[in-house]
Design an enzyme around this catalytic site. Structure first.
Site, PDB file in Angstrom:
ATOM      1  N   ASP A  53       0.841  -1.203   0.000  1.00 53.13           N
ATOM      2  CA  ASP A  53       0.000   0.000   0.000  1.00 53.13           C
ATOM      3  C   ASP A  53       0.876   1.254   0.000  1.00 53.13           C
ATOM      4  O   ASP A  53       0.377   2.374  -0.098  1.00 53.13           O
ATOM      5  CB  ASP A  53      -1.001  -0.004   1.151  1.00 53.13           C
ATOM      6  CG  ASP A  53      -0.341  -0.035   2.522  1.00 53.13           C
ATOM      7  OD1 ASP A  53       0.898  -0.154   2.589  1.00 53.13           O
ATOM      8  OD2 ASP A  53      -1.073   0.051   3.520  1.00 53.13           O
ATOM      9  N   ASP A  92      -1.045  -6.031  -0.180  1.00 51.75           N
ATOM     10  CA  ASP A  92      -1.482  -5.368   1.058  1.00 51.75           C
ATOM     11  C   ASP A  92      -2.989  -5.158   1.072  1.00 51.75           C
ATOM     12  O   ASP A  92      -3.580  -4.755   0.063  1.00 51.75           O
ATOM     13  CB  ASP A  92      -0.821  -3.986   1.167  1.00 51.75           C
ATOM     14  CG  ASP A  92       0.332  -3.975   2.139  1.00 51.75           C
ATOM     15  OD1 ASP A  92       0.347  -4.811   3.073  1.00 51.75           O
ATOM     16  OD2 ASP A  92       1.225  -3.138   1.959  1.00 51.75           O
ATOM     17  N   GLU A 124      -1.750  -5.213   8.661  1.00 52.68           N
ATOM     18  CA  GLU A 124      -1.010  -4.677   9.806  1.00 52.68           C
ATOM     19  C   GLU A 124      -1.715  -5.073  11.094  1.00 52.68           C
ATOM     20  O   GLU A 124      -2.898  -4.735  11.271  1.00 52.68           O
ATOM     21  CB  GLU A 124      -0.915  -3.149   9.688  1.00 52.68           C
ATOM     22  CG  GLU A 124      -0.078  -2.716   8.492  1.00 52.68           C
ATOM     23  CD  GLU A 124       0.000  -1.205   8.317  1.00 52.68           C
ATOM     24  OE1 GLU A 124      -0.447  -0.455   9.219  1.00 52.68           O
ATOM     25  OE2 GLU A 124       0.500  -0.760   7.273  1.00 52.68           O
ATOM     26  N   GLU A 187       8.482  -4.214  10.969  1.00 53.67           N
ATOM     27  CA  GLU A 187       8.895  -2.895  10.466  1.00 53.67           C
ATOM     28  C   GLU A 187       9.403  -2.000  11.592  1.00 53.67           C
ATOM     29  O   GLU A 187       8.697  -1.748  12.589  1.00 53.67           O
ATOM     30  CB  GLU A 187       7.729  -2.205   9.732  1.00 53.67           C
ATOM     31  CG  GLU A 187       8.135  -0.818   9.223  1.00 53.67           C
ATOM     32  CD  GLU A 187       7.277  -0.235   8.125  1.00 53.67           C
ATOM     33  OE1 GLU A 187       6.328  -0.891   7.671  1.00 53.67           O
ATOM     34  OE2 GLU A 187       7.575   0.915   7.718  1.00 53.67           O
TER      35      GLU A 187
HETATM   36  O1  KIV Z   1       3.490  -1.073   1.724  1.00 59.05           O
HETATM   37  C1  KIV Z   1       4.669  -1.468   1.797  1.00 59.05           C
HETATM   38  O2  KIV Z   1       5.513  -1.212   0.926  1.00 59.05           O
HETATM   39  C2  KIV Z   1       5.039  -2.242   2.970  1.00 59.05           C
HETATM   40  C3  KIV Z   1       6.491  -2.556   3.171  1.00 59.05           C
HETATM   41  C4  KIV Z   1       7.199  -1.336   3.624  1.00 59.05           C
HETATM   42  C5  KIV Z   1       6.687  -3.677   4.096  1.00 59.05           C
HETATM   43  O3  KIV Z   1       4.212  -2.590   3.744  1.00 59.05           O
END
Ligand code: KIV
Length: 270
Positions: A53, A92, A124, A187
């Site tokens: 995302d 995501d 998340e 993260e």
């Molecule tokens: O959205 C993204 O690029 C991520 C990475 C930073 C793990 O979630």
């Protein structure tokens, strides 16, 4: 069913990805958002590609990951899904779909898997999302969890800062594993805490800003290639300076158009 029929794309499967932890195979992942870059990245032999995302920021130009919609994630994931032949592809879940309960999460993740040829979703959360992760997994939808800094909660956190609450981070990681996640992103966790979590859980940890002891690493493609404008976070390593190189090429083209050097004989028809 032959193994080719069950995995027509011959990609790394979710169980193969998880097994890399025990095989001591260090995992590399990169984000991708379109066909051209996804196919180039795939040809380099990384094990995983994430349609992150982060596209909300690096592709759409927003100042956070919050604005991107499910339809937009699917649009980009379709392009990546068409390109990738070998890597595991994860997409995501955008804010706030999985906060609306398991039904909405399964409906949305189901659309992602049905429409994009991608194999798994990422969301998340840890303890707070354990129920949703378990529901997705029981619907046959593989889930990569994302623990530590949660960019979708930036307004609640106040800033993108390193996470140091070791007991909470460990509880999140354990909850994600127990709920059935096949891997988890860590993260911006201190390297020490990430190392302890990595030793404690049985599924791969994929670090970003979380030190060298994670089972794998992920970087945002624009950061890795030096496409990002201005200052990049401390955890980023740019392996190329494509922004400079692209701007050099475009400026040269502009000059050659202006001074009549382009098109030359070679680019002209007789
Ligand atoms: O959205 C993204 O690029 C991520 C990475 C930073 C793990 O979630």
């Amino acid at each position: 069913m032959s193994s080719q029929a069950s995995n027509p794309q011959r990609r790394i499967t979710v169980p193969q990805f998880t097994a890399m932890k025990n095989d001591d195979h260090r995992i590399s992942m990169v984000t991708a958002y379109d066909f051209t870059f996804a196919s180039m990245i795939d040809e380099c032999g990384v094990e995983g590609i994430l349609v992150g995302d982060s596209l909300s920021m690096v592709v759409q130009g927003h100042d956070s990951t919050l604005p991107v919609t499910l339809d937009e994630m699917i649009y980009h994931a379709e392009m990546v899904g068409r390109a990738v032949k070998r890597a595991l592809v994860v997409v995501d879940m955008p804010f706030p779909i999985y906060h609306l309960g398991s039904f909405k999460a399964i409906e949305s993740a189901g659309r992602i898997l049905k429409q994009t040829r991608c194999q798994a979703v990422k969301l998340e959360g840890g303890v707070d999302q354990a129920e949703v992760i378990a529901a997705l997994v029981s619907a046959g939808i593989p889930v990569m969890a994302h623990v530590g800094l949660r960019p979708q909660s930036v307004h609640q956190m106040g800033s993108y800062r390193v996470q140091r609450e070791s007991a909470q981070l460990m509880a999140d990681a354990k909850a994600a594993q127990e709920a059935g996640a096949f891997a988890m992103v860590l993260e911006c966790i201190t390297a020490e805490i990430a190392a302890v979590i990595t030793a404690e859980v049985d599924i791969p940890t994929i670090g970003i800003g979380s030190g060298v002891d994670c089972d794998g690493q992920i970087l945002v493609m624009h950061d890795l290639l030096g496409l990002t404008e201005g200052r990049v976070p401390k955890h980023v390593k740019a392996y190329a300076q494509l922004r400079e190189s692209i701007q050099g090429s475009i400026s040269q083209y502009r000059d050659e158009v202006r001074n009549g050097q382009f098109p030359g004989q070679d680019q002209s028809f007789r």
